[in-house]
Scaffold this active site. Structure first.
Site, PDB file in Angstrom:
ATOM      1  N   CYS A 135       0.828  -1.206   0.000  1.00 52.47           N
ATOM      2  CA  CYS A 135       0.000   0.000   0.000  1.00 52.47           C
ATOM      3  C   CYS A 135       0.864   1.258   0.000  1.00 52.47           C
ATOM      4  O   CYS A 135       1.467   1.601   1.034  1.00 52.47           O
ATOM      5  CB  CYS A 135      -0.918  -0.045   1.230  1.00 52.47           C
ATOM      6  N   CYS A 138      -0.334   3.993   2.357  1.00 56.52           N
ATOM      7  CA  CYS A 138      -0.041   3.707   3.769  1.00 56.52           C
ATOM      8  C   CYS A 138       1.442   3.932   4.069  1.00 56.52           C
ATOM      9  O   CYS A 138       1.789   4.510   5.089  1.00 56.52           O
ATOM     10  CB  CYS A 138      -0.371   2.254   4.104  1.00 56.52           C
ATOM     11  N   ASP A 139       2.322   3.442   3.197  1.00 57.79           N
ATOM     12  CA  ASP A 139       3.735   3.324   3.566  1.00 57.79           C
ATOM     13  C   ASP A 139       4.697   4.167   2.729  1.00 57.79           C
ATOM     14  O   ASP A 139       5.890   4.225   3.050  1.00 57.79           O
ATOM     15  CB  ASP A 139       4.170   1.850   3.455  1.00 57.79           C
TER      16      ASP A 139
HETATM   17  C1  LIG Z   1       0.312  -4.375   5.518  1.00 53.00           C
HETATM   18  C2  LIG Z   1      -0.827  -3.402   5.408  1.00 53.00           C
HETATM   19  C3  LIG Z   1      -0.641  -2.107   5.838  1.00 53.00           C
HETATM   20  C4  LIG Z   1      -1.698  -1.198   5.773  1.00 53.00           C
HETATM   21  N1  LIG Z   1      -1.473   0.069   6.218  1.00 53.00           N
HETATM   22  C5  LIG Z   1      -2.490   0.940   6.234  1.00 53.00           C
HETATM   23  C6  LIG Z   1      -2.302   2.254   6.727  1.00 53.00           C
HETATM   24  O1  LIG Z   1      -1.201   2.636   7.128  1.00 53.00           O
HETATM   25  N2  LIG Z   1      -3.383   3.070   6.739  1.00 53.00           N
HETATM   26  C7  LIG Z   1      -4.619   2.687   6.303  1.00 53.00           C
HETATM   27  O2  LIG Z   1      -5.560   3.484   6.400  1.00 53.00           O
HETATM   28  N3  LIG Z   1      -4.819   1.457   5.776  1.00 53.00           N
HETATM   29  C8  LIG Z   1      -3.801   0.582   5.731  1.00 53.00           C
HETATM   30  N4  LIG Z   1      -3.976  -0.667   5.213  1.00 53.00           N
HETATM   31  C9  LIG Z   1      -5.288  -0.999   4.626  1.00 53.00           C
HETATM   32  C10 LIG Z   1      -6.276  -1.402   5.748  1.00 53.00           C
HETATM   33  O3  LIG Z   1      -5.711  -2.399   6.555  1.00 53.00           O
HETATM   34  C11 LIG Z   1      -7.591  -1.899   5.155  1.00 53.00           C
HETATM   35  O4  LIG Z   1      -8.126  -0.932   4.279  1.00 53.00           O
HETATM   36  C12 LIG Z   1      -8.615  -2.176   6.260  1.00 53.00           C
HETATM   37  O5  LIG Z   1      -8.105  -3.092   7.197  1.00 53.00           O
HETATM   38  C13 LIG Z   1      -9.928  -2.712   5.671  1.00 53.00           C
HETATM   39  O6  LIG Z   1     -10.776  -3.010   6.729  1.00 53.00           O
HETATM   40  P1  LIG Z   1     -11.967  -4.058   6.570  1.00 53.00           P
HETATM   41  O7  LIG Z   1     -12.604  -4.134   7.908  1.00 53.00           O
HETATM   42  O8  LIG Z   1     -12.796  -3.697   5.407  1.00 53.00           O
HETATM   43  O9  LIG Z   1     -11.307  -5.446   6.187  1.00 53.00           O
HETATM   44  P2  LIG Z   1     -10.123  -6.279   6.861  1.00 53.00           P
HETATM   45  O10 LIG Z   1      -9.273  -5.438   7.733  1.00 53.00           O
HETATM   46  O11 LIG Z   1      -9.476  -7.009   5.741  1.00 53.00           O
HETATM   47  O12 LIG Z   1     -10.897  -7.311   7.806  1.00 53.00           O
HETATM   48  C14 LIG Z   1     -11.601  -8.390   7.282  1.00 53.00           C
HETATM   49  C15 LIG Z   1     -12.101  -9.246   8.437  1.00 53.00           C
HETATM   50  O13 LIG Z   1     -12.972 -10.242   7.929  1.00 53.00           O
HETATM   51  C16 LIG Z   1     -12.698 -11.460   8.572  1.00 53.00           C
HETATM   52  N5  LIG Z   1     -13.200 -12.555   7.733  1.00 53.00           N
HETATM   53  C17 LIG Z   1     -12.861 -12.866   6.451  1.00 53.00           C
HETATM   54  N6  LIG Z   1     -13.566 -13.946   6.033  1.00 53.00           N
HETATM   55  C18 LIG Z   1     -14.373 -14.306   7.069  1.00 53.00           C
HETATM   56  C19 LIG Z   1     -15.324 -15.339   7.275  1.00 53.00           C
HETATM   57  N7  LIG Z   1     -15.598 -16.233   6.320  1.00 53.00           N
HETATM   58  N8  LIG Z   1     -15.969 -15.418   8.485  1.00 53.00           N
HETATM   59  C20 LIG Z   1     -15.729 -14.512   9.461  1.00 53.00           C
HETATM   60  N9  LIG Z   1     -14.837 -13.499   9.311  1.00 53.00           N
HETATM   61  C21 LIG Z   1     -14.155 -13.403   8.135  1.00 53.00           C
HETATM   62  C22 LIG Z   1     -11.199 -11.456   8.805  1.00 53.00           C
HETATM   63  O14 LIG Z   1     -10.832 -12.354   9.858  1.00 53.00           O
HETATM   64  C23 LIG Z   1     -11.014  -9.975   9.205  1.00 53.00           C
HETATM   65  O15 LIG Z   1     -11.240  -9.843  10.590  1.00 53.00           O
HETATM   66  C24 LIG Z   1      -2.955  -1.590   5.253  1.00 53.00           C
HETATM   67  C25 LIG Z   1      -3.128  -2.905   4.775  1.00 53.00           C
HETATM   68  C26 LIG Z   1      -2.082  -3.806   4.861  1.00 53.00           C
HETATM   69  C27 LIG Z   1      -2.281  -5.211   4.371  1.00 53.00           C
END
Ligand SMILES: Cc1cc2nc3c(=O)[nH]c(=O)nc-3n(C[C@H](O)[C@H](O)[C@H](O)COP(=O)(O)OP(=O)(O)OC[C@H]3O[C@@H](n4cnc5c(N)ncnc54)[C@H](O)[C@@H]3O)c2cc1C
Length: 310
Positions: A135, A138-139
């Protein structure tokens, strides 16, 4: 014997926990099913500095733990389990979990995120957050005035490269083909940007590690077989994301890449009572603040739906 909840939230990332806070405060007694990744993808980051309200870098796990506690304070129930089967065609909706639970719900918020595709190289996982990133938004800032590499050749890779070109001294894209698949307008911007370059017909053989951090990339030319080592502290892998929607396919409307399709400006899907929140419905802007906002909106829409269907 199945347990019933007014609202069930699938996923414990920022979107899921935020939906939990809002649904609980709205009196909907939500159940949050966490999945394998407690706190979601941001728990992979120790250096989160763009979530509003914090003047120092924070650990992603710390942030999502605070979100979880906040949701629990307002009455959200948390279930550490994974949904393996969903019946969204009959009411109440039925979810089956890996640990054998059967849960029914009047409304379901799907917040299962979108996983980054990885190269599958031996060091990649270990070096994530130590020079390997998925990302640029992010980084990128951590590589200010440095030379970095981007892997990929589609729109994401070209966007990431353009974003990085504004903070890094040089950005080199490594692509396995001899042309980009990104849209022409993005390609034009890329080739017009003086500090962006591309190495065609090449793949990364190895991410070289020194003292626990990225120090170089070994890049193989797929035509000649020649391997060249390029020193760098940063590599951004931009080969796409995979939305976690397999268990909902053939039930709710997905786009061609598998993201949940929602109604314009809403989290509502084609099925009344089913909502999509966070990265799983957003192929473009994957950020914690956006996912959290989306979770809040989904919960507000769910409450409205429940009131209207009583
Ligand atoms: C390495 C990294 C660094 C990042 N750095 C930043 C940053 O600095 N700033 C920023 O704003 N964003 C950053 N991001 C992006 C950010 O993490 C995501 O945009 C954000 O986490 C999305 O949130 P979400 O809740 O939509 O999904 P996710 O965080 O992907 O969460 C998905 C959830 O669904 C659950 N899940 C999946 N399938 C199932 C299932 N079948 N049953 C039950 N649960 C399930 C998983 O266990 C998880 O808890 C980064 C991403 C990564 C990978």
């Amino acid at each position: 014997m199945s347990k019933h909840h007014e609202v069930v939230i699938i996923g414990s990332g920022p979107a899921g926990y935020s939906a939990g806070i809002y649904a609980a405060r709205n009196g909907n007694k939500p159940l949050i099913i966490t999945g394998m990744e407690f706190g979601g993808q941001i728990t992979k980051s120790f250096d989160l500095e763009n979530y509003p309200g914090f003047t120092e870098k924070i650990d992603g796990l710390y942030l999502t733990e605070q979100m979880r506690k906040q949701a629990e304070i307002f009455g959200a129930e948390i279930l550490a389990d994974t949904v393996i089967n969903a019946d969204l065609n009959n009411r109440p909706f039925t979810l089956k979990t890996e640990n054998g639970e059967e849960i029914t719900a009047d409304a379901v918020i799907i917040a299962t995120g979108a996983s980054c595709k990885t190269l599958g190289l031996p060091n990649e996982k270990k070096l994530t957050g130590h020079g390997v990133s998925y990302c640029a938004t992010c980084d990128g800032f951590f590589f200010r005035d440095k030379e970095v590499f981007v892997i990929g050749g589609g729109n994401t890779a070209v966007y990431e490269a353009l974003h990085l070109s504004t903070v890094c001294s040089k950005v080199t894209v490594i692509h396995r083909r001899d042309h980009f698949t990104a849209e022409n307008i993005n390609q034009k911007h890329f080739f017009d940007t003086p500090n962006c370059e591309v190495i065609w017909n090449s793949t990364v053989e190895e991410i070289v590690e020194t003292d626990g951090k990225v120090s170089a990339l070994k890049v193989k030319n797929t035509k000649t077989g020649e391997v060249t080592e390029y020193p760098t502290e940063g590599v951004f892998i931009a080969i796409g994301n995979k939305p976690n929607t397999e268990i909902f396919a053939n039930q709710i409307e997905l786009d061609e890449a598998g993201y949940i399709k929602t109604k314009p400006n809403l989290c509502a899907t084609n099925i009344d009572g089913i909502f999509g929140a966070g990265d799983v419905k957003n192929p473009h802007f994957k950020q914690v603040v956006i996912a959290a906002a989306s979770g809040a909106q989904a919960a507000m829409e769910a409450t409205k739906y429940l009131l209207s269907s009583k």
